[in-house]
Motif scaffolding. Structure first.
Motif, short mmCIF file in Angstrom:
data_model
loop_
_atom_site.label_atom_id
_atom_site.label_comp_id
_atom_site.label_asym_id
_atom_site.label_seq_id
_atom_site.Cartn_x
_atom_site.Cartn_y
_atom_site.Cartn_z
N TRP A 94 0.88 -1.11 0.01
CA TRP A 94 0.03 0.07 0.06
C TRP A 94 0.86 1.22 0.09
O TRP A 94 1.93 1.25 0.85
CB TRP A 94 -0.83 0.04 1.24
CG TRP A 94 -2.00 -1.09 1.06
CD1 TRP A 94 -1.93 -2.51 1.31
CD2 TRP A 94 -3.20 -0.75 0.95
NE1 TRP A 94 -2.97 -3.11 1.40
CE2 TRP A 94 -3.92 -2.11 0.89
CE3 TRP A 94 -4.05 0.48 0.36
CZ2 TRP A 94 -5.40 -2.08 0.46
CZ3 TRP A 94 -5.53 0.43 0.25
CH2 TRP A 94 -6.15 -0.95 0.28
N SER A 95 0.52 2.20 -0.70
CA SER A 95 1.31 3.29 -0.79
C SER A 95 0.44 4.68 -0.31
O SER A 95 -0.79 4.73 -0.55
CB SER A 95 1.75 3.84 -2.34
OG SER A 95 2.47 2.55 -2.88
N CYS A 103 -3.16 1.52 8.29
CA CYS A 103 -1.81 0.95 7.91
C CYS A 103 -1.21 -0.15 9.16
O CYS A 103 -0.68 -1.00 8.76
CB CYS A 103 -0.45 2.16 8.18
SG CYS A 103 -0.43 3.29 7.07
N VAL A 143 3.73 -1.12 3.49
CA VAL A 143 3.18 0.10 3.19
C VAL A 143 4.59 1.19 2.78
O VAL A 143 5.48 0.86 3.33
CB VAL A 143 2.85 1.05 4.46
CG1 VAL A 143 2.33 2.37 4.09
CG2 VAL A 143 1.47 0.26 4.83
#
Length: 326
Positions: free
Chosen positions: A60-61, A106, A116
């Motif tokens: 995940w960004s 997160c 992340v």
């Protein structure tokens, strides 16, 4: 599902855009989650894409939150490709509280043993330079460690030989993972964040290339660029064909990109994204048009010839930005 499909496609398609991607410690790419990839940020969302296709674990960004506010209809897509919003003061102090939702998300990602990516400079600039780090990376790391989540922080420096040209070389340098045991979790927040950022800066300083504009000697040394005249000669004809056959697509993509983002630090990423998705359509239409005109099934070979000429062009030699081509 969308993320998985795009990851497979981009892993294949990126070779028609980049000369090469070199990773200094490729074994780290196999590290199981949970991971927090702490990177510099020289080239907009292309940075995140490169990490996505290199690491095995789903990533995940964190991206600018104002995109979520300006384009609410795009939120399902952004979520589908694993992007969380993060807000900075310049995007409205009233939005800062929404970061807590992102931080909580997160933690859920870490619990699933995924990753992340956070860009610790909190600013995208096309340059070969490490900027001062913000506190966001430290906050997420200590939040996870205080919840006893075994997060490994991966210092990552991503370096591009060009921010405008195709056939660029990308060097991804990965440092030694930071663990909870490296810090005093019982110290004050201020001291913890200072200690964390000090260690992260120490590592990133050796991973992010520091090159002054026009310093061609340092540039070639950092990117390990060695002229190969034989390769350039052998690939000259297909490279020229690539330029001719793809000129309409290139100028269309450049016009679209400049109109959309006015040639700023996001230019390269937008241009690449546009071409990645429109190129298969261009190749099919080009081959069909050739078939209609020639009435020959041989024209369908263009479905393979066009991509091969592009491959020859990007592999012929490493492209550099013009400031390093004196």
């Amino acid at each position: 599902m969308l993320y998985k499909i795009l990851k497979i496609y981009v892993r294949f398609a990126i070779r028609f855009y980049c000369h090469s991607i070199r990773v200094n410690n490729p074994e780290i790419l196999k590290t199981p989650g949970p991971l927090l990839i702490a990177s510099n940020h020289p080239n907009s969302f292309l940075d995140a894409i490169i990490y996505d296709i290199l690491f095995d674990v789903p990533i995940w960004s964190l991206a600018r939150g104002d995109i979520f506010k300006r384009f609410p209809k795009a939120i399902p897509f952004l979520t589908g490709v694993k992007i969380f919003p993060v807000y900075r003061t310049r995007e409205g102090a009233e939005n800062l509280t929404e970061n807590y939702q992102t931080f909580a998300a997160c933690m859920e990602v870490f619990q699933k043993k995924e990753a992340v990516t956070i860009f610790s400079e909190a600013l995208c600039v096309n340059e070969w330079h490490l900027r001062p780090l913000k506190k966001g990376t430290a906050r997420i790391a200590f939040m996870a460690w205080e919840k006893e989540l075994p997060v490994k922080v991966i210092p990552a420096g991503i370096n591009y030989s060009s921010f405008r040209r195709y056939g660029k070389k990308i060097d991804v340098n990965l440092g030694t993972p930071l663990m909870a045991t490296d810090f005093n979790l019982h110290d004050t927040d201020g001291n913890k964040h200072l200690a964390f950022n000090k260690e992260l800066i120490n590592q990133l300083s050796g991973l992010v290339y520091e090159i002054k504009k026009g310093d061609n000697e340092t540039f070639d040394d950092k990117f390990n660029i060695r002229p190969n005249k034989l390769r350039r000669f052998l690939l000259l004809i297909p490279s020229v064909l690539a330029i001719i056959l793809h000129a309409p697509l290139y100028f269309l993509a450049r016009l679209f990109t400049k109109k959309l983002i006015n040639n700023n630090d996001h230019y390269d990423s937008v241009m690449m994204a546009f071409l990645l998705f429109i190129y298969p359509v261009y190749v099919i239409l080009f081959a069909l048009l050739a078939w209609v005109v020639s009435k020959s099934l041989w024209s369908l070979l263009l479905l393979f010839i066009l991509p091969l000429t592009v491959l020859a062009y990007v592999k012929s030699h490493v492209r550099k930005d013009l400031i390093f081509n004196q």
